[in-house]
Design a protein around this motif. Structure first.
Motif, PDB file in Angstrom:
ATOM      1  N   MET A 137     -12.643  18.490  24.390  1.00 17.26           N
ATOM      2  CA  MET A 137     -13.703  17.468  24.339  1.00 17.26           C
ATOM      3  C   MET A 137     -13.176  16.158  23.719  1.00 17.26           C
ATOM      4  O   MET A 137     -13.774  15.632  22.768  1.00 17.26           O
ATOM      5  CB  MET A 137     -14.915  17.975  23.552  1.00 17.26           C
ATOM      6  CG  MET A 137     -15.629  19.148  24.175  1.00 17.26           C
ATOM      7  SD  MET A 137     -16.466  18.816  25.737  1.00 17.26           S
ATOM      8  CE  MET A 137     -17.996  18.057  25.225  1.00 17.26           C
ATOM      9  N   HIS A 138     -12.066  15.628  24.260  1.00 18.86           N
ATOM     10  CA  HIS A 138     -11.546  14.345  23.752  1.00 18.86           C
ATOM     11  C   HIS A 138     -12.567  13.256  24.043  1.00 18.86           C
ATOM     12  O   HIS A 138     -12.892  13.008  25.205  1.00 18.86           O
ATOM     13  CB  HIS A 138     -10.215  14.011  24.429  1.00 18.86           C
ATOM     14  CG  HIS A 138      -9.095  14.923  24.029  1.00 18.86           C
ATOM     15  ND1 HIS A 138      -8.805  15.189  22.712  1.00 18.86           N
ATOM     16  CD2 HIS A 138      -8.202  15.616  24.765  1.00 18.86           C
ATOM     17  CE1 HIS A 138      -7.774  16.023  22.658  1.00 18.86           C
ATOM     18  NE2 HIS A 138      -7.395  16.313  23.892  1.00 18.86           N
ATOM     19  N   SER A 139     -13.030  12.599  22.985  1.00 13.83           N
ATOM     20  CA  SER A 139     -14.116  11.633  23.163  1.00 13.83           C
ATOM     21  C   SER A 139     -13.615  10.296  23.714  1.00 13.83           C
ATOM     22  O   SER A 139     -14.406   9.446  24.086  1.00 13.83           O
ATOM     23  CB  SER A 139     -14.814  11.389  21.832  1.00 13.83           C
ATOM     24  OG  SER A 139     -13.932  10.755  20.934  1.00 13.83           O
ATOM     25  N   HIS A 179     -11.638  13.109  27.821  1.00 23.38           N
ATOM     26  CA  HIS A 179     -11.594  14.321  28.636  1.00 23.38           C
ATOM     27  C   HIS A 179     -12.604  15.299  28.063  1.00 23.38           C
ATOM     28  O   HIS A 179     -12.329  16.000  27.096  1.00 23.38           O
ATOM     29  CB  HIS A 179     -10.172  14.907  28.625  1.00 23.38           C
ATOM     30  CG  HIS A 179     -10.036  16.137  29.458  1.00 23.38           C
ATOM     31  ND1 HIS A 179      -9.240  17.188  29.116  1.00 23.38           N
ATOM     32  CD2 HIS A 179     -10.632  16.478  30.622  1.00 23.38           C
ATOM     33  CE1 HIS A 179      -9.344  18.127  30.040  1.00 23.38           C
ATOM     34  NE2 HIS A 179     -10.180  17.719  30.962  1.00 23.38           N
ATOM     35  N   ILE A 180     -13.786  15.318  28.656  1.00 27.86           N
ATOM     36  CA  ILE A 180     -14.846  16.196  28.134  1.00 27.86           C
ATOM     37  C   ILE A 180     -15.470  17.009  29.272  1.00 27.86           C
ATOM     38  O   ILE A 180     -15.324  16.660  30.439  1.00 27.86           O
ATOM     39  CB  ILE A 180     -15.979  15.396  27.428  1.00 27.86           C
ATOM     40  CG1 ILE A 180     -16.730  14.502  28.427  1.00 27.86           C
ATOM     41  CG2 ILE A 180     -15.451  14.580  26.277  1.00 27.86           C
ATOM     42  CD1 ILE A 180     -18.054  13.986  27.922  1.00 27.86           C
ATOM     43  N   ASN A 190     -26.479  17.721  30.541  1.00 27.72           N
ATOM     44  CA  ASN A 190     -25.426  16.703  30.610  1.00 27.72           C
ATOM     45  C   ASN A 190     -24.844  16.532  29.214  1.00 27.72           C
ATOM     46  O   ASN A 190     -25.589  16.285  28.264  1.00 27.72           O
ATOM     47  CB  ASN A 190     -25.979  15.358  31.066  1.00 27.72           C
ATOM     48  CG  ASN A 190     -26.415  15.366  32.509  1.00 27.72           C
ATOM     49  OD1 ASN A 190     -26.165  16.325  33.237  1.00 27.72           O
ATOM     50  ND2 ASN A 190     -27.077  14.318  32.923  1.00 27.72           N
ATOM     51  N   LEU A 191     -23.532  16.641  29.105  1.00 28.33           N
ATOM     52  CA  LEU A 191     -22.870  16.512  27.807  1.00 28.33           C
ATOM     53  C   LEU A 191     -22.197  15.148  27.698  1.00 28.33           C
ATOM     54  O   LEU A 191     -21.636  14.652  28.675  1.00 28.33           O
ATOM     55  CB  LEU A 191     -21.831  17.616  27.617  1.00 28.33           C
ATOM     56  CG  LEU A 191     -22.331  19.057  27.499  1.00 28.33           C
ATOM     57  CD1 LEU A 191     -22.623  19.647  28.861  1.00 28.33           C
ATOM     58  CD2 LEU A 191     -21.304  19.918  26.792  1.00 28.33           C
ATOM     59  N   ASP A 216     -15.641  19.634  33.966  1.00 27.49           N
ATOM     60  CA  ASP A 216     -15.116  18.597  33.081  1.00 27.49           C
ATOM     61  C   ASP A 216     -14.743  17.340  33.851  1.00 27.49           C
ATOM     62  O   ASP A 216     -14.881  17.265  35.070  1.00 27.49           O
ATOM     63  CB  ASP A 216     -13.997  19.141  32.181  1.00 27.49           C
ATOM     64  CG  ASP A 216     -12.663  19.305  32.889  1.00 27.49           C
ATOM     65  OD1 ASP A 216     -12.536  18.871  34.052  1.00 27.49           O
ATOM     66  OD2 ASP A 216     -11.743  19.867  32.267  1.00 27.49           O
ATOM     67  N   ASP A 217     -14.281  16.306  33.093  1.00 27.27           N
ATOM     68  CA  ASP A 217     -13.995  14.994  33.675  1.00 27.27           C
ATOM     69  C   ASP A 217     -12.929  15.046  34.767  1.00 27.27           C
ATOM     70  O   ASP A 217     -12.874  14.190  35.640  1.00 27.27           O
ATOM     71  CB  ASP A 217     -13.528  14.017  32.575  1.00 27.27           C
ATOM     72  CG  ASP A 217     -14.683  13.544  31.709  1.00 27.27           C
ATOM     73  OD1 ASP A 217     -15.834  13.707  32.125  1.00 27.27           O
ATOM     74  OD2 ASP A 217     -14.409  13.020  30.612  1.00 27.27           O
TER      75      ASP A 217
END
Lengths: 154, 108
Positions: free
Chosen positions: B30-32, B46-47, B64-65, B93-94
């Motif tokens: 979950m890199h913001s 990358h989330i 939605n995250l 993920d992204d």
């Protein structure tokens, strides 16, 4: 006769009274709205209609020692039937780099409107919950979380 | 398919009209997009941005995250048991990577 005399208020006094009341009531809300990105986002989502402040079960720690993992739980009081259910719930934070945290989409078959997740909080701030029901009405609540060590890797 | 296996807790059995809780946990950085690595370089965002749950093929819940969700996202929700069937849970993920898992529940 005596009573009548007491009730009589001059026009000047009345105007002063009204000015006093509205002044104290409006000013703080304006300054609050301008500095709060979560409330701005709520205004955007509700398209200016705004949300009704209501009694929603929103579970957050009063003090979060680690801002990287802050548990947030909520439960909406809703019958969750086709004609009366909560459609969407937003979690918003006013002190993070972006106010958006999560958006949940519920369906009536779930029978209950409740969820839990974990979020990052960069500093002490207010967390808002905004919910929309199937009639397009919005409800909201908020809670303050004190954060000891921030969690956004700034 | 990804090698990451989500951890999910679903009751194996439930009675009709019982509200059951589905608990999920998945390993993801979950890199913001705001964090920096040891060399001071910003780690690109990358989330996992979406989670969905289906029961017997019908979508029941979606989330939605955003980057404000913690590393290794934990999500739990409730569901009213009506009939036996299968939960299909999916995380995206992204990078378009899809993580999924299925769990059965017997309702009597």
């Amino acid at each position: 006769m005596k009573l009548k005399k007491l009730r009589r208020i001059s026009r000047r006094n009345a105007l002063q009274l009204i000015a006093g009341f509205t002044g104290t009531a409006i000013l703080p809300s304006i300054s609050f709205a301008q500095s709060n990105q979560a409330l701005n986002r709520i205004n955007e989502i509700t398209e200016g209609i705004g949300a009704i402040e209501s009694d929603i079960y929103l579970d957050l720690p009063e003090i979060a020692e680690n801002g990287n993992q802050v548990k947030v739980s909520f439960e909406m009081d809703s019958p969750m039937t086709e004609s009366d259910h909560i459609k969407t719930v937003y979690i918003l934070a006013d002190g993070n780099p972006s106010p958006n945290v999560a958006k949940f989409s519920f369906t009536p078959v779930m029978g209950s409107c409740s969820a839990t997740t974990k979020m990052r909080l960069s500093k002490t701030q207010n967390v808002y919950l905004l919910a929309e029901n199937n009639n397009g009405q919005f409800l909201m609540t908020n809670a303050k979380v004190k954060v000891t060590i921030g969690g956004c890797g700034g | 398919m990804s090698s990451i296996k989500p951890r999910v807790k679903v009751p194996k059995e439930a009675s009709i009209d019982e509200i059951v809780e589905i608990k999920t946990l998945i390993r993801h950085p979950m890199h913001s997009g705001r964090m920096k690595d040891a060399d001071g370089q910003t780690i690109p965002r990358h989330i996992i941005n979406s989670f969905s749950a289906k029961f017997n093929g019908k979508e029941i819940f979606q989330m939605n995250l955003e980057p404000s969700i913690s590393t290794n996202p934990y999500i739990s929700f409730q569901y009213k048991a009506k009939e036996s069937g299968t939960f299909d849970l999916e995380w995206i993920d992204d990078n378009g990577e899809i993580y999924s898992i299925s769990k059965n529940m017997v309702v009597s």
